[in-house]
Design a protein around this motif. Structure first.
Motif, PDB file in Angstrom:
ATOM      1  N   GLN A  12       0.836  -1.209   0.000  1.00 38.26           N
ATOM      2  CA  GLN A  12       0.000   0.000   0.000  1.00 38.26           C
ATOM      3  C   GLN A  12       0.868   1.255   0.000  1.00 38.26           C
ATOM      4  O   GLN A  12       0.560   2.241  -0.689  1.00 38.26           O
ATOM      5  CB  GLN A  12      -0.923  -0.004   1.220  1.00 38.26           C
ATOM      6  N   ILE A  13       1.955   1.213   0.785  1.00 42.56           N
ATOM      7  CA  ILE A  13       2.867   2.361   0.826  1.00 42.56           C
ATOM      8  C   ILE A  13       3.518   2.561  -0.537  1.00 42.56           C
ATOM      9  O   ILE A  13       3.664   3.683  -1.028  1.00 42.56           O
ATOM     10  CB  ILE A  13       3.935   2.160   1.920  1.00 42.56           C
ATOM     11  N   ALA A  14       3.883   1.428  -1.163  1.00 41.79           N
ATOM     12  CA  ALA A  14       4.490   1.506  -2.497  1.00 41.79           C
ATOM     13  C   ALA A  14       3.507   2.094  -3.507  1.00 41.79           C
ATOM     14  O   ALA A  14       3.893   2.877  -4.387  1.00 41.79           O
ATOM     15  CB  ALA A  14       4.952   0.118  -2.939  1.00 41.79           C
ATOM     16  N   ASP A  15       2.225   1.711  -3.371  1.00 35.96           N
ATOM     17  CA  ASP A  15       1.200   2.246  -4.278  1.00 35.96           C
ATOM     18  C   ASP A  15       1.031   3.750  -4.102  1.00 35.96           C
ATOM     19  O   ASP A  15       0.637   4.457  -5.044  1.00 35.96           O
ATOM     20  CB  ASP A  15      -0.142   1.545  -4.031  1.00 35.96           C
ATOM     21  N   LEU A  16       1.340   4.224  -2.901  1.00 36.63           N
ATOM     22  CA  LEU A  16       1.259   5.666  -2.637  1.00 36.63           C
ATOM     23  C   LEU A  16       2.543   6.382  -3.043  1.00 36.63           C
ATOM     24  O   LEU A  16       2.686   7.587  -2.840  1.00 36.63           O
ATOM     25  CB  LEU A  16       0.976   5.917  -1.152  1.00 36.63           C
ATOM     26  N   GLY A  17       3.476   5.614  -3.587  1.00 39.58           N
ATOM     27  CA  GLY A  17       4.720   6.214  -4.073  1.00 39.58           C
ATOM     28  C   GLY A  17       5.843   6.176  -3.075  1.00 39.58           C
ATOM     29  O   GLY A  17       6.904   6.757  -3.309  1.00 39.58           O
ATOM     30  N   GLY A  18       5.633   5.500  -1.946  1.00 39.19           N
ATOM     31  CA  GLY A  18       6.691   5.417  -0.952  1.00 39.19           C
ATOM     32  C   GLY A  18       6.775   6.662  -0.103  1.00 39.19           C
ATOM     33  O   GLY A  18       5.811   7.419   0.036  1.00 39.19           O
ATOM     34  N   GLU A  19       7.980   6.904   0.430  1.00 36.98           N
ATOM     35  CA  GLU A  19       8.178   8.043   1.323  1.00 36.98           C
ATOM     36  C   GLU A  19       9.459   8.776   0.949  1.00 36.98           C
ATOM     37  O   GLU A  19      10.334   8.252   0.265  1.00 36.98           O
ATOM     38  CB  GLU A  19       8.244   7.562   2.774  1.00 36.98           C
ATOM     39  N   GLY A  20       9.590  10.043   1.435  1.00 37.91           N
ATOM     40  CA  GLY A  20      10.826  10.802   1.268  1.00 37.91           C
ATOM     41  C   GLY A  20      11.210  10.985  -0.185  1.00 37.91           C
ATOM     42  O   GLY A  20      10.415  11.379  -1.043  1.00 37.91           O
ATOM     43  N   GLU A  21      12.495  10.700  -0.482  1.00 38.04           N
ATOM     44  CA  GLU A  21      13.026  10.872  -1.834  1.00 38.04           C
ATOM     45  C   GLU A  21      12.306   9.981  -2.841  1.00 38.04           C
ATOM     46  O   GLU A  21      12.092  10.371  -3.991  1.00 38.04           O
ATOM     47  CB  GLU A  21      14.524  10.578  -1.844  1.00 38.04           C
ATOM     48  N   ASP A  22      11.940   8.763  -2.390  1.00 39.33           N
ATOM     49  CA  ASP A  22      11.218   7.858  -3.287  1.00 39.33           C
ATOM     50  C   ASP A  22       9.898   8.479  -3.724  1.00 39.33           C
ATOM     51  O   ASP A  22       9.514   8.407  -4.904  1.00 39.33           O
ATOM     52  CB  ASP A  22      10.948   6.520  -2.585  1.00 39.33           C
ATOM     53  N   LYS A  23       9.212   9.078  -2.779  1.00 38.44           N
ATOM     54  CA  LYS A  23       7.919   9.685  -3.093  1.00 38.44           C
ATOM     55  C   LYS A  23       8.093  10.841  -4.084  1.00 38.44           C
ATOM     56  O   LYS A  23       7.348  10.940  -5.065  1.00 38.44           O
ATOM     57  CB  LYS A  23       7.258  10.179  -1.813  1.00 38.44           C
ATOM     58  N   GLN A  24       9.077  11.716  -3.817  1.00 44.19           N
ATOM     59  CA  GLN A  24       9.294  12.863  -4.695  1.00 44.19           C
ATOM     60  C   GLN A  24       9.682  12.405  -6.103  1.00 44.19           C
ATOM     61  O   GLN A  24       9.237  12.979  -7.108  1.00 44.19           O
ATOM     62  CB  GLN A  24      10.397  13.758  -4.115  1.00 44.19           C
ATOM     63  N   HIS A  25      10.494  11.372  -6.158  1.00 39.72           N
ATOM     64  CA  HIS A  25      10.890  10.826  -7.467  1.00 39.72           C
ATOM     65  C   HIS A  25       9.662  10.317  -8.226  1.00 39.72           C
ATOM     66  O   HIS A  25       9.528  10.550  -9.436  1.00 39.72           O
ATOM     67  CB  HIS A  25      11.892   9.691  -7.269  1.00 39.72           C
ATOM     68  N   ASN A  26       8.770   9.630  -7.521  1.00 40.61           N
ATOM     69  CA  ASN A  26       7.565   9.087  -8.161  1.00 40.61           C
ATOM     70  C   ASN A  26       6.636  10.203  -8.639  1.00 40.61           C
ATOM     71  O   ASN A  26       6.012  10.095  -9.702  1.00 40.61           O
ATOM     72  CB  ASN A  26       6.824   8.157  -7.193  1.00 40.61           C
ATOM     73  N   ILE A  27       6.529  11.275  -7.846  1.00 35.15           N
ATOM     74  CA  ILE A  27       5.703  12.422  -8.262  1.00 35.15           C
ATOM     75  C   ILE A  27       6.248  13.021  -9.553  1.00 35.15           C
ATOM     76  O   ILE A  27       5.499  13.284 -10.506  1.00 35.15           O
ATOM     77  CB  ILE A  27       5.660  13.487  -7.142  1.00 35.15           C
ATOM     78  N   GLN A  28       7.564  13.215  -9.593  1.00 34.31           N
ATOM     79  CA  GLN A  28       8.188  13.792 -10.787  1.00 34.31           C
ATOM     80  C   GLN A  28       8.010  12.880 -12.006  1.00 34.31           C
ATOM     81  O   GLN A  28       7.759  13.361 -13.122  1.00 34.31           O
ATOM     82  CB  GLN A  28       9.668  14.050 -10.528  1.00 34.31           C
ATOM     83  N   LEU A  29       8.139  11.598 -11.770  1.00 31.68           N
ATOM     84  CA  LEU A  29       7.988  10.644 -12.871  1.00 31.68           C
ATOM     85  C   LEU A  29       6.566  10.680 -13.423  1.00 31.68           C
ATOM     86  O   LEU A  29       6.363  10.716 -14.653  1.00 31.68           O
ATOM     87  CB  LEU A  29       8.331   9.238 -12.383  1.00 31.68           C
ATOM     88  N   LEU A  30       5.569  10.688 -12.537  1.00 36.43           N
ATOM     89  CA  LEU A  30       4.179  10.719 -12.978  1.00 36.43           C
ATOM     90  C   LEU A  30       3.861  12.017 -13.722  1.00 36.43           C
ATOM     91  O   LEU A  30       3.172  12.014 -14.748  1.00 36.43           O
ATOM     92  CB  LEU A  30       3.240  10.552 -11.778  1.00 36.43           C
ATOM     93  N   GLN A  31       4.366  13.126 -13.195  1.00 36.49           N
ATOM     94  CA  GLN A  31       4.119  14.406 -13.861  1.00 36.49           C
ATOM     95  C   GLN A  31       4.736  14.419 -15.261  1.00 36.49           C
ATOM     96  O   GLN A  31       4.141  14.945 -16.216  1.00 36.49           O
ATOM     97  CB  GLN A  31       4.704  15.555 -13.016  1.00 36.49           C
TER      98      GLN A  31
END
Length: 568
Positions: free
Chosen positions: A174-193
């Motif tokens: 579930q955490i992975a589906d939310l993009g993870g946390e910290g740097e992982d999350k920011q990286h996933n946001i940038q990738l999706l955008q």
């Protein structure tokens, strides 16, 4: 217990029916007489791997049947019968047939079963202990399995542990589906955008690719199209206005006589219709000819657009519809990411709670295993002293390195323990792994002592010892015999031995003999009466035939009888 074993065409045995008794059964005979064939036959009917070399030379099949008579049925046996839709029975008949063509037929109480199904049953009926089992005990991976088999509570704890570990895995997903946390999350946001921008900037349209492919095909054939359109136009127009003018002339001629012949008026109308249609066709062809100019800029733009669509399909879907669906999906995912802080806080709190449960259960398993290890140690050392290893040392050593901080990485469905059996047979020698220090004779005694400690007193299983006397003899052999007697108080025992000291303790003695007649060798087995037992024990003692030799054998047998009576 096993009441009978019927063997057909196994190795040197053409046909033999062995009726085993309760208690302690011993198989003896000269080296090479075929004692191991009995164990091989039993292993075969219980589910071991079939081998064509097992079939007697000159025969095209082998068959073994074993009959069990059980005082009680454990859950495993009941579950097996339920799986094949039969009522559980205390009498179980297993037969197995195998031929040179590789046909393998197994039946339990007349019902056909698979090899894997058979093994699920026979694991509850017989334990065969030989050199393979020695190797299994030397393999450190099996030590934790042995410990866990000695306390039924452990299985239920491991079931609970599995539930909580699976919950942790689900939370991580579930955490992975939310993009993870910290740097992982920011990286996933940038990738999706980036992906959203790439798709939206392409301004794709449904059906666009098909239209572009059609236009590309047109340009690829433009020269051919132009030539044939001009040819068609030429055929229609020809000289002096072509076919259209000729039809006009025909219409005029018909008009001059239409008032004389009534049918002519209708023919004139038909000619006029053909003239108008042909005129429209030539105009359309002419328009097409005007549009067949090859536009290199348009071709380049078309190819660039198709390349863009191809690249987007490679990344995001098989077609434009799939790409739109993916776009919608990642827009939702990005929205969840941008608004996931509270959800992540809740998930991490839940994960911490689950990991606490995992850690506590692992500690519970560790404590239980240490209790079992200490209990085994004391009982095992006592048994080993009786078997001549008076200064033996044994420990179940735990090499654990888990804590609450690293429990997620350390814990498995089996817990977080790393344990090993350590042994020393002599005073002053440090404990070392079994495989590094134990000799063949010590291993045989260790194995027997271990079985005495962990034996099942339910009376369901038959224990088979294949040459348990490896590397021992004399007085130690007698002590081994006594230990097997203690096991046979609760379980049927079948034992192959070369030692008279062990054979003298048997409740039922069987002699395997090999005979050769006309270059044809066979093995046979028979149950010995009292006098025949004395004769066989005399042979095993290696004494020359005579009154003194016979008396020595009788004394050995009488000592065994007296010992067994003292246990009652």
């Amino acid at each position: 217990m096993i009441t009978s074993l019927k063997i057909n065409n196994i190795a040197l045995i053409e046909e033999s029916l062995i009726k085993f008794g309760s208690g302690f059964n011993v198989l003896t005979g000269e080296t090479g007489a075929g004692k191991s064939i009995i164990i091989d036959s039993l292993s075969f009917v219980l589910g071991s791997k079939a081998d064509k070399t097992l079939i007697k030379t000159g025969k095209d099949f082998a068959r073994v049947e074993v009959v069990f008579d059980l005082p009680v049925l454990n859950d495993g046996i009941v579950d097996f019968f339920s799986s094949i839709n039969l009522e559980p029975e205390n009498t179980i008949i297993i037969s197995r047939y195998y031929n040179l063509a590789g046909k393998n037929e197994i039946r339990v109480n007349g019902e056909a079963v698979t090899l894997s199904m058979l093994k699920k049953l026979t694991i509850n009926l017989v334990d065969i202990h030989g050199q393979h089992d020695h190797q299994a005990l030397l393999d450190v991976k099996n030590h934790i399995k042995i410990i866990d088999s000695l306390n039924p509570k452990i299985d239920s704890i491991k079931e609970q542990l599995k539930i909580h570990i699976d919950k942790v895995k689900d939370i991580n997903n579930q955490i992975a589906d939310l993009g993870g946390e910290g740097e992982d999350k920011q990286h996933n946001i940038q990738l999706l955008q980036h992906e959203i921008n790439e798709i939206e900037m392409a301004e794709l349209k449904e059906g666009e690719e098909e239209q572009l492919l059609s236009r590309r095909k047109y340009y690829a054939n433009s020269e051919k199209i132009s030539k044939n359109l001009n040819d068609a136009y030429g055929y229609l127009m020809g000289n002096e206005g072509g076919m259209v003018n000729q039809l006009k002339s025909a219409s005029y001629s018909l008009c001059l006589i239409s008032d004389i012949v009534p049918e002519i008026a209708q023919l004139k109308e038909r000619v006029n219709s053909a003239m108008y249609e042909l005129s429209d066709i030539t105009d359309s062809i002419n328009d097409l000819i005007a549009g067949t100019d090859y536009d290199e800029d348009e071709v380049n733009q078309l190819e660039e657009r198709l390349d863009l669509i191809k690249d987007l399909k490679r990344k995001y879907g098989n077609n434009i519809t799939d790409i739109f669906e993916y776009l919608e999906k990642i827009k939702n995912k990005l929205d969840n990411l941008l608004n996931s802080e509270q959800t992540l806080i809740k998930l991490n709190a839940l994960k911490k709670s689950e990991l606490k449960q995992v850690f506590d259960l692992c500690q519970t398993l560790t404590n239980l295993r240490k209790e079992i290890g200490e209990s085994i140690k004391n009982k095992l050392l006592s048994e080993l002293k009786c078997l001549g290893i008076k200064n033996g040392q044994f420990e179940v050593v735990f090499n654990n390195d888990y804590s609450f901080e690293n429990i997620e990485n350390c814990a498995t469905y089996n817990g977080a323990d790393n344990l090993e059996f350590m042994f020393s047979a002599n005073a002053g020698i440090e404990l070392r792994p079994l495989s590094k220090i134990i000799s063949g004779g010590e291993m045989s005694r260790f194995m027997l002592a271990f079985k005495c400690v962990i034996q099942d007193n339910s009376g369901i299983k038959t224990l088979v010892f294949d040459e348990i006397d490896t590397g021992i003899g004399g007085m130690i052999g007698a002590e081994v015999g006594k230990k097997i007697v203690s096991i046979s108080k609760y379980n049927q025992v079948i034992c192959i031995t070369h030692l008279a000291q062990i054979a003298s303790f048997a409740d039922n003695n069987y002699l395997i003999e090999k005979t050769t007649d006309n270059n044809y060798t066979t093995s046979s087995i028979k149950l010995l009466d009292e006098e025949q037992k004395v004769k066989e024990i005399t042979r095993m003692l290696g004494l020359n035939a005579g009154e003194n030799a016979t008396n020595s054998a009788r004394d050995l047998i009488n000592d065994a009888i007296n010992y067994k009576q003292s246990l009652k």
